[in-house]
Design an enzyme around this catalytic site. Structure first.
Site, PDB file in Angstrom:
ATOM      1  N   SER A 145      -3.791  56.303  35.652  1.00 58.24           N
ATOM      2  CA  SER A 145      -4.619  55.092  35.552  1.00 58.24           C
ATOM      3  C   SER A 145      -5.418  54.920  36.825  1.00 58.24           C
ATOM      4  O   SER A 145      -5.028  55.402  37.894  1.00 58.24           O
ATOM      5  CB  SER A 145      -3.727  53.859  35.367  1.00 58.24           C
ATOM      6  OG  SER A 145      -3.118  53.493  36.607  1.00 58.24           O
ATOM      7  N   ASP A 146      -6.546  54.216  36.727  1.00 57.44           N
ATOM      8  CA  ASP A 146      -7.193  53.768  37.955  1.00 57.44           C
ATOM      9  C   ASP A 146      -6.273  52.695  38.557  1.00 57.44           C
ATOM     10  O   ASP A 146      -5.355  52.180  37.901  1.00 57.44           O
ATOM     11  CB  ASP A 146      -8.601  53.227  37.681  1.00 57.44           C
ATOM     12  CG  ASP A 146      -9.512  53.374  38.894  1.00 57.44           C
ATOM     13  OD1 ASP A 146      -9.002  53.480  40.025  1.00 57.44           O
ATOM     14  OD2 ASP A 146     -10.746  53.391  38.718  1.00 57.44           O
ATOM     15  N   CYS A 147      -6.527  52.362  39.818  1.00 59.07           N
ATOM     16  CA  CYS A 147      -5.535  51.596  40.562  1.00 59.07           C
ATOM     17  C   CYS A 147      -5.486  50.124  40.145  1.00 59.07           C
ATOM     18  O   CYS A 147      -6.480  49.414  40.256  1.00 59.07           O
ATOM     19  CB  CYS A 147      -5.789  51.771  42.048  1.00 59.07           C
ATOM     20  SG  CYS A 147      -5.613  53.517  42.470  1.00 59.07           S
TER      21      CYS A 147
END
Length: 700
Positions: A237-239
């Site tokens: 996932s992106d952060c």
């Protein structure tokens, strides 16, 4: 170690773990499991244009500058250097027990999103607006990072999947709606190339939703990725993007529901902390143990492929490889190749022997920030434009300098009157034989929402103009009547109409990296001829573009541009006159290629980029304008002619219909071979028309 063997080892290791241990390994900051001799591992590392955020490293030009090189071989070499320095750091840090963030071997690079709108603050992290160029450069980068050895040298990650290109301010709640045609034709090809051609080890999901589904939990995107393309690596996932599911996208109600939605839809690794809720979701029946096991196996497969539990040929890379002389020389060469010369009335290259005093003016003249872009490492020495020119000119030529203005504030000193450096800039200009004016932006004005360099702004540009104080500085310098060379340091399209009208030369330096000033001096004084090409369109104004949140490609980028560009995609001058004098299409067992005769009709040795564009003349599904289908850099001495052959992929003769199906449709194609696009504006600027070939495909 091949994937099959690595996966078997991963399955065996994961089978010995408890459910709690398995779940713990799905976070970016995976803890140690001492009873199984598994050390802690932090998955989060960045390597966009050099190892980032972990101390000393070679700082290459920002990605958009690398895009301007149109040089896949160079990107492959740069990525190999990044992997070497990453290994050197990992070996040294882990020997000291330091397994912190930014010190692993899983680099969340490259960013292969399409720079579809010049307002997007993160556009300079990409290779530009063209899917084919982006694919070619991204594939070369990923291959260079991962290496060809028995062990994977470092793991590359294609991000942000998918359809991500602003606005930054609303990315956590935004639903990017794209047609099936735009998805297949524009937004997905680079990702597909990285999966199929480069075997990229990881893919990162975007913050936004795409057509209603959060990208980090999208059944549609996962089907495309794993079923259609055969991706076998891990998905991250992106952060803190998974937290957005319940806080911003409102597709779930709780953190445990968000964790379940993500892992059930193929997200193996959480950059963030929402996967702390995985066990609760498991106990409540939202996730099966098999799903947790599969994600853990995928992640340990990557760790085995990197040789993190075995002896590796890369374990002996010493720390002295970090920012070595050879790596610094490559950073300088990359900067030299990236510069794009937009205008030259003959003033360039400058001649040292003709000058007594050079004025170097502008807020970016002595700015380190303007060298580095974002997601950068730390150079041991930064060579600003001012410093590079001072070093180059030595004591033979006097250098006068003035910031002229702040980057965007109305004064440089808090207690001063407004425009407190403007008089100084005028004085420097009055006393100089030639002025080099360094204007532009840096990561504080265009960047990522909430990023360290841009903490209080969305990061997107509101318009294409330079800040007002810089416009006033340009006008003041123009009034001096002295010859002026404008050097633009920015990562995107900036309106250059005033500069083109009032100044003798205009050159885009992008964010040229730690050696940027050294490279700028060599190019300005003709040791090297500029050869970069614009990887984005410079538009006349934003008025011709659709609204920023509209993800339709209509009217966007050179492929669908309705009017005339200020400076077109693929455009860039050299100090010579290179042109394609003849071209023909060859058909063989390996497919179609273009044989092109290229001549340097000028007086300077130079590199240039031969570009092949194709326009389908029959299909209603064809893109509006001729589309880049092949390119190659070629170095020619003054007066030299070479014949080169460029393979043209069969895909270049296909179209994408409204259902997103790529197919052959039509037999007649116009093929253009030149050193620019075949558009009217490029011809106007260069004085050269590409060679045209009417090509008719035989019926199958």
């Amino acid at each position: 170690m091949n994937r099959e063997d690595a996966r078997k080892k991963a399955q065996e290791l994961v089978s010995k773990m408890t459910i709690e241990e398995k779940a713990s390994q799905l976070r970016y900051d995976a803890p140690a499991i001492s009873r199984l001799n598994i050390p802690a591992y932090n998955w989060w590392n960045e390597g966009l244009h050099g190892v980032a955020r972990a101390g000393q490293a070679t700082v290459f030009p920002q990605a958009i500058g690398l895009g301007a090189t149109f040089d896949p071989d160079l990107l492959n070499e740069i990525a190999d250097v990044i992997a070497t320095e990453g290994r050197a750091k990992y070996n040294a840090y882990s020997a000291k027990g330091d397994r912190d963030i930014y010190k692993g071997l899983t680099f969340w690079s490259p960013n292969v999103n399409i720079f579809r709108d010049p307002r997007w603050g993160r556009g300079h992290e990409t290779y530009g607006e063209d899917p084919y160029l982006t694919k070619c450069l991204g594939v070369a980068f990923a291959k260079g990072l991962q290496g060809q050895g028995e062990t994977m040298k470092a793991a590359a990650c294609a991000k942000h999947f998918a359809v991500h290109s602003g606005p930054e301010a609303i990315r956590h709640e935004f639903d990017a709606k794209a047609t099936k045609k735009d998805m297949a034709e524009t937004y997905l090809p680079a990702f597909e190339g990285l999966v199929k051609e480069a075997g990229v080890e990881a893919v990162m999901g975007a913050y936004n939703r795409t057509n209603g589904e959060p990208c980090c939990a999208s059944p549609s995107l996962q089907k495309t990725l794993r079923e259609d393309w055969g991706f076998q690596g891990h998905f991250v996932s992106d952060c803190w993007a998974i937290r957005d599911f319940h806080e911003n996208h409102m597709v779930t109600n709780t953190a445990q529901e968000s964790a379940a939605l993500a892992i059930n839809n193929g997200c193996d690794l959480n950059c963030g902390n929402t996967y702390l809720h995985i066990l609760k979701a498991y106990k409540n029946g939202l996730i099966t143990e098999d799903t947790i096991t599969e994600s853990a196996v995928r992640l340990f497969t990557t760790r085995y492929m990197l040789g993190l539990f075995d002896e590796s040929e890369y374990n002996s890379i010493p720390y002295t490889e970090v920012e070595s002389p050879a790596h610094l020389a490559m950073a300088e060469r990359a900067a030299e190749e990236s510069f794009v010369l937009l205008k030259n009335n003959g003033i360039l290259p400058l001649k040292k022997e003709n000058l007594k005093t050079v004025g170097i003016i502008g807020p970016n003249a002595d700015s380190r920030k303007a060298l580095i872009g974002n997601y950068h490492g730390t150079a041991s020495r930064y060579v600003t434009i001012l410093e590079g020119l001072q070093d180059y000119l030595g004591e033979e030529v006097r250098v006068l300098t003035s910031a002229g203005c702040d980057l965007f504030r109305d004064r440089t000193e808090p207690l001063a009157f407004t425009h407190d450096r403007l008089a100084e800039a005028k004085i420097v200009a009055d006393n100089s034989d030639v002025v080099i004016l360094c204007v532009g932006l840096d990561e504080s004005l265009e960047g990522e929402e909430g990023d360290t360099g841009n903490s209080y702004a969305s990061g997107d540009k509101e318009n294409l103009k330079l800040p007002e104080v810089q416009q006033e500085l340009m006008a003041a310098v123009a009034e001096s009547g002295k010859p002026v060379i404008l050097c633009l340091m920015a990562g995107s399209d900036i309106d250059m109409s005033y500069a083109a009208e009032h100044f003798d030369a205009v050159m885009v330096l992008w964010y040229p990296g730690g050696q940027g000033g050294k490279a700028a001096a060599r190019v300005l004084f003709g040791d090297v001829s500029p050869s970069g090409k614009l990887p984005v369109t410079f538009y006349e104004s934003l008025e011709e573009l659709p609204e920023f949140t509209d993800y339709s490609m209509k009217g966007r980028t050179y492929r669908y541009l309705e009017g005339k560009a200020q400076y077109p995609f693929g455009y860039g001058l050299t100090y010579s006159q290179v042109k394609v004098t003849d071209a023909r299409i060859l058909s063989g067992e390996k497919g179609i290629s273009a044989e092109v005769k290229v001549q340097n009709a000028g007086t300077a040795d130079t590199r240039d980029v031969v570009q092949i564009y194709i326009k389908n003349l029959d299909s209603p599904h064809a893109v509006k304008n001729p589309e880049l289908a092949a390119f190659a850099g070629v170095f020619l001495k003054a007066g030299e002619t070479k014949t080169i052959t460029l393979p043209v992929a069969g895909r270049a003769f296909t179209v994408v219909d409204d259902e997103g199906i790529r197919k052959e449709d039509g037999r007649r194609f116009m093929i253009y071979a030149g050193c620019s696009q075949p558009d009217e504006r490029s011809t106007e600027l260069t004085g050269v028309k590409p060679v045209e070939i009417l090509y008719q495909k035989e019926e199958a």
